[in-house]
Scaffold this motif. Structure first.
Motif: not given
Length: 268
Positions: A147-148, A186-189, A221-231
């Motif tokens: 949250a911080d 998160i939604g408010e931010s 109302g939180v936006e989402v995105t995609f990340g594989s975090d591929a190593h």
């Protein structure tokens, strides 16, 4: 449009192959956008590389930026290469991190909590011999930090927001209102969260965050995105179609990526 905003490479010391290898893997996977987001140096120390095998050296950071920007030009017309970084969130070092990041033209910065209570979130030993109340305390401290980080103004994206379950699947069953409180913040931010498919490489399996958290994220109302975090390059865009399908089923209508720190909306 297919995109993946969370990839690593050999500089961090625990991923394989070069940035170019990840870009080529993205092209092979049919992506139009690939984000390069290796672990930032640990700026809270005077040492050049205070966390070997975890994060790149401070002296490597300008070279990292330079290489990504060079490859962005080299691959123009083939794929849109975005300059990102995955940054740890350390409350005590916020200002120095902000100062360092302000020097460079990032498209986005992913903020991730990897340490909570001074212990790695992936350390399964933290849970041993804890009573029920202490389990709740550990989970709530983790979400307090998330949250911080959302309120800090440092980040466009928050990384793997329930990754503490990675090597302790029972984490998801620890009941606390702090998760909802954090999603509301998160939604408010106006910060996005990623659906990170690297959970499948840990004991828990599956993705970060859980479907339940994604349902609550939609509510707030939180936006989402995609990340594989591929190593490794072979994981670029891993489970992309499955994530897209799941988000539609949950009720999302779009997801986002960031270019020049501006939100780009992509219909699901």
């Amino acid at each position: 449009m297919k995109f993946d905003l969370h990839t690593h490479h050999e500089r961090c010391g625990h991923a394989q192959d070069t940035i170019r290898d990840y870009i080529e893997a993205a092209i092979a996977a049919g992506l139009q956008v690939i984000g390069i987001s290796d672990h930032s140096p640990y700026f809270g120390s005077s040492e050049d590389r205070a966390q070997p095998a975890i994060a790149m050296a401070k002296s490597e950071f300008p070279r990292y930026i330079e290489e990504v920007l060079h490859l962005k030009q080299a691959y123009a017309g083939k794929i849109n290469v975005l300059l990102g970084v995955e940054s740890d969130y350390f409350p005590e070092h916020v200002e120095i991190y902000k100062q360092e990041y302000a020097k460079y033209p990032f498209d986005y910065i992913i903020g991730s909590v990897h340490l909570s209570g001074g212990v790695s979130i992936f350390n399964r030993n933290r849970w041993k011999k804890l009573n029920e109340a202490e389990h709740v305390e550990h989970k709530e401290e983790y979400y307090r930090l998330i949250a911080d980080s959302a309120r800090s103004g440092m980040f466009q994206i928050l990384g793997h927001i329930d990754a503490m379950k990675g090597f302790y699947p029972a984490f998801s069953d620890i009941a606390t209102p702090k998760v909802d409180e954090t999603l509301k913040i998160i939604g408010e931010s106006s910060v996005a969260i990623e659906i990170n498919t690297s959970g499948k490489t840990k004991d828990v399996g599956g993705w970060y965050p859980s479907h339940e958290i994604l349902e609550r994220a939609l509510h707030y109302g939180v936006e989402v995105t995609f990340g594989s975090d591929a190593h490794v390059p072979s994981r670029v865009a891993d489970d992309w179609e499955e994530v897209q399908k799941t988000l539609k089923e949950i009720g999302f209508h779009h997801w986002v990526y960031f270019e020049n720190k501006q939100k780009q909306i992509v219909a699901l």
